[in-house]
Design a protein around this motif. Structure first.
Motif, PDB file in Angstrom:
ATOM      1  N   TYR A 108      -7.964 -10.183  -7.485  1.00 59.58           N
ATOM      2  CA  TYR A 108      -8.196  -9.090  -6.551  1.00 59.58           C
ATOM      3  C   TYR A 108      -9.613  -9.229  -6.008  1.00 59.58           C
ATOM      4  N   VAL A 109      -9.762  -9.121  -4.692  1.00 57.90           N
ATOM      5  CA  VAL A 109     -11.076  -9.183  -4.063  1.00 57.90           C
ATOM      6  C   VAL A 109     -11.481  -7.759  -3.704  1.00 57.90           C
ATOM      7  N   VAL A 110     -12.652  -7.352  -4.184  1.00 60.58           N
ATOM      8  CA  VAL A 110     -13.167  -6.012  -3.909  1.00 60.58           C
ATOM      9  C   VAL A 110     -14.395  -6.156  -3.021  1.00 60.58           C
ATOM     10  N   ALA A 111     -14.334  -5.570  -1.828  1.00 61.07           N
ATOM     11  CA  ALA A 111     -15.452  -5.596  -0.880  1.00 61.07           C
ATOM     12  C   ALA A 111     -15.997  -4.184  -0.728  1.00 61.07           C
ATOM     13  N   VAL A 112     -17.317  -4.060  -0.656  1.00 55.07           N
ATOM     14  CA  VAL A 112     -17.934  -2.743  -0.496  1.00 55.07           C
ATOM     15  C   VAL A 112     -18.724  -2.705   0.804  1.00 55.07           C
ATOM     16  N   GLY A 113     -18.782  -1.511   1.399  1.00 57.55           N
ATOM     17  CA  GLY A 113     -19.511  -1.361   2.644  1.00 57.55           C
ATOM     18  C   GLY A 113     -19.549   0.069   3.112  1.00 57.55           C
ATOM     19  N   ALA A 114     -20.140   0.241   4.291  1.00 60.50           N
ATOM     20  CA  ALA A 114     -20.276   1.563   4.891  1.00 60.50           C
ATOM     21  C   ALA A 114     -19.043   1.946   5.706  1.00 60.50           C
ATOM     22  N   SER A 115     -18.212   0.967   6.058  1.00 62.26           N
ATOM     23  CA  SER A 115     -16.952   1.219   6.762  1.00 62.26           C
ATOM     24  C   SER A 115     -16.075  -0.016   6.596  1.00 62.26           C
ATOM     25  N   SER A 116     -14.864   0.053   7.131  1.00 67.10           N
ATOM     26  CA  SER A 116     -13.951  -1.086   7.014  1.00 67.10           C
ATOM     27  C   SER A 116     -14.424  -2.305   7.791  1.00 67.10           C
ATOM     28  N   ARG A 117     -15.315  -2.120   8.746  1.00 64.28           N
ATOM     29  CA  ARG A 117     -15.839  -3.231   9.553  1.00 64.28           C
ATOM     30  C   ARG A 117     -17.304  -3.543   9.249  1.00 64.28           C
ATOM     31  N   ASP A 118     -17.886  -2.820   8.303  1.00 64.95           N
ATOM     32  CA  ASP A 118     -19.281  -3.035   7.918  1.00 64.95           C
ATOM     33  C   ASP A 118     -19.338  -3.276   6.412  1.00 64.95           C
ATOM     34  N   LEU A 119     -18.706  -4.385   5.989  1.00 69.68           N
ATOM     35  CA  LEU A 119     -18.664  -4.721   4.574  1.00 69.68           C
ATOM     36  C   LEU A 119     -19.909  -5.522   4.221  1.00 69.68           C
ATOM     37  N   ARG A 120     -20.617  -5.090   3.177  1.00 66.86           N
ATOM     38  CA  ARG A 120     -21.915  -5.674   2.832  1.00 66.86           C
ATOM     39  C   ARG A 120     -21.839  -6.749   1.758  1.00 66.86           C
ATOM     40  N   GLY A 121     -20.714  -6.833   1.037  1.00 65.03           N
ATOM     41  CA  GLY A 121     -20.580  -7.838  -0.003  1.00 65.03           C
ATOM     42  C   GLY A 121     -19.257  -7.683  -0.722  1.00 65.03           C
ATOM     43  N   SER A 122     -18.919  -8.700  -1.511  1.00 65.55           N
ATOM     44  CA  SER A 122     -17.644  -8.645  -2.232  1.00 65.55           C
ATOM     45  C   SER A 122     -17.761  -9.355  -3.566  1.00 65.55           C
ATOM     46  N   THR A 123     -16.797  -9.102  -4.417  1.00 64.57           N
ATOM     47  CA  THR A 123     -16.687  -9.748  -5.708  1.00 64.57           C
ATOM     48  C   THR A 123     -15.209  -9.853  -6.055  1.00 64.57           C
ATOM     49  N   GLU A 124     -14.900 -10.635  -7.067  1.00 65.08           N
ATOM     50  CA  GLU A 124     -13.501 -10.827  -7.465  1.00 65.08           C
ATOM     51  C   GLU A 124     -13.298 -10.375  -8.896  1.00 65.08           C
ATOM     52  N   VAL A 125     -12.082  -9.950  -9.176  1.00 63.14           N
ATOM     53  CA  VAL A 125     -11.708  -9.558 -10.530  1.00 63.14           C
ATOM     54  C   VAL A 125     -10.276 -10.011 -10.774  1.00 63.14           C
ATOM     55  N   GLU A 126     -10.007 -10.471 -11.978  1.00 67.99           N
ATOM     56  CA  GLU A 126      -8.674 -10.939 -12.368  1.00 67.99           C
ATOM     57  C   GLU A 126      -7.996  -9.831 -13.174  1.00 67.99           C
ATOM     58  N   LEU A 127      -6.780  -9.453 -12.745  1.00 67.96           N
ATOM     59  CA  LEU A 127      -6.026  -8.424 -13.461  1.00 67.96           C
ATOM     60  C   LEU A 127      -4.776  -9.031 -14.085  1.00 67.96           C
ATOM     61  N   GLU A 128      -4.458  -8.569 -15.283  1.00 64.59           N
ATOM     62  CA  GLU A 128      -3.278  -9.086 -15.984  1.00 64.59           C
ATOM     63  C   GLU A 128      -1.984  -8.633 -15.316  1.00 64.59           C
ATOM     64  N   GLY A 129      -1.891  -7.379 -14.961  1.00 70.39           N
ATOM     65  CA  GLY A 129      -0.696  -6.867 -14.295  1.00 70.39           C
ATOM     66  C   GLY A 129       0.550  -7.015 -15.139  1.00 70.39           C
ATOM     67  N   GLU A 130       1.688  -7.007 -14.465  1.00 65.19           N
ATOM     68  CA  GLU A 130       2.966  -7.123 -15.162  1.00 65.19           C
ATOM     69  C   GLU A 130       3.952  -7.887 -14.296  1.00 65.19           C
ATOM     70  N   GLU A 131       4.819  -8.605 -14.949  1.00 61.79           N
ATOM     71  CA  GLU A 131       5.868  -9.335 -14.249  1.00 61.79           C
ATOM     72  C   GLU A 131       7.042  -8.392 -13.992  1.00 61.79           C
ATOM     73  N   VAL A 132       7.663  -8.539 -12.853  1.00 59.69           N
ATOM     74  CA  VAL A 132       8.814  -7.708 -12.494  1.00 59.69           C
ATOM     75  C   VAL A 132      10.061  -8.289 -13.156  1.00 59.69           C
ATOM     76  N   ARG A 133      10.781  -7.444 -13.858  1.00 64.80           N
ATOM     77  CA  ARG A 133      12.050  -7.855 -14.464  1.00 64.80           C
ATOM     78  C   ARG A 133      13.164  -7.159 -13.682  1.00 64.80           C
ATOM     79  N   VAL A 134      13.859  -7.931 -12.879  1.00 61.73           N
ATOM     80  CA  VAL A 134      14.930  -7.396 -12.054  1.00 61.73           C
ATOM     81  C   VAL A 134      16.185  -7.272 -12.911  1.00 61.73           C
ATOM     82  N   PRO A 135      16.780  -6.086 -13.006  1.00 58.20           N
ATOM     83  CA  PRO A 135      17.999  -5.947 -13.800  1.00 58.20           C
ATOM     84  C   PRO A 135      19.159  -6.728 -13.164  1.00 58.20           C
TER      85      PRO A 135
END
Length: 186
Positions: A108-135
């Motif tokens: 997941y990429v997380v960007a921070v800023g003053a608005s959606s078009r004024d992003l000042r920087g970003s960082t990444e984070v890895e999430l474990e999440g879950e696998e979808v099991r379709v019945p």
């Protein structure tokens, strides 16, 4: 666009630094920490917005979504660290096959800023999440059935018996036809 999403006016300016993000210990979201400095000559309030993107998503998603925000009021030259929590619900998508909300594993990429078009920087984070099991249902495809280890083993055993190869892992499975039928179905 004259005024992008999240745009606001201020009588001072702000700089961002030290952007850091990590998964919450309980797996319920992401915590973002960002340093904010008032670089102007007046006291002011800054609303810092955190936008999330999932570049390698298995499903179609928006390029970036507002995950959370926080605000800080600073005197000229003052610096503060702001903590923004992005809730798990804001990271999930709705799986149409199961009707459930799913936290997708991956980057997941997380960007921070003053608005959606004024992003000042970003960082990444890895999430474990879950696998979808379709019945499995009567309308499931063979590929969906083969994704289940139990069903794949049963089908492999059945195909081995039909072709004279015995169990799916045994020598000679599919030899009567010259192919590995279980591999063809996956």
């Amino acid at each position: 666009v004259a005024f992008p999403f999240g745009h606001g006016l201020s009588y001072t300016t702000f700089a961002y630094d030290g952007i850091f993000a990590q998964p919450d210990d309980d797996g319920e979201g992401i915590t973002v920490i960002v340093g904010v400095t008032n670089t102007g000559s007046r006291r002011g309030r800054e609303v810092v917005q955190a936008y999330v993107a999932v570049p390698e998503s298995a499903v179609q998603r928006v390029p970036q979504a507002l995950g959370g925000f926080g605000s800080v009021t600073l005197d000229p030259g003052e610096r503060a660290e702001l903590e923004i929590h992005i809730d798990r619900r804001d990271l999930e998508y709705r799986d149409t096959r199961t009707g459930q909300a799913v936290l997708e594993p991956g980057r997941y990429v997380v960007a921070v800023g003053a608005s959606s078009r004024d992003l000042r920087g970003s960082t990444e984070v890895e999430l474990e999440g879950e696998e979808v099991r379709v019945p499995l249902t009567l309308t499931s495809t063979l590929a969906e059935a083969m994704a289940s280890p139990v069903v794949a083993q049963a089908i492999g055993d059945a195909m081995g018996a039909v072709t004279g190869g015995g169990e799916s892992g045994g020598a000679g499975a599919g030899d009567a036809l010259g192919v590995d039928l279980a591999a063809m179905m996956g």
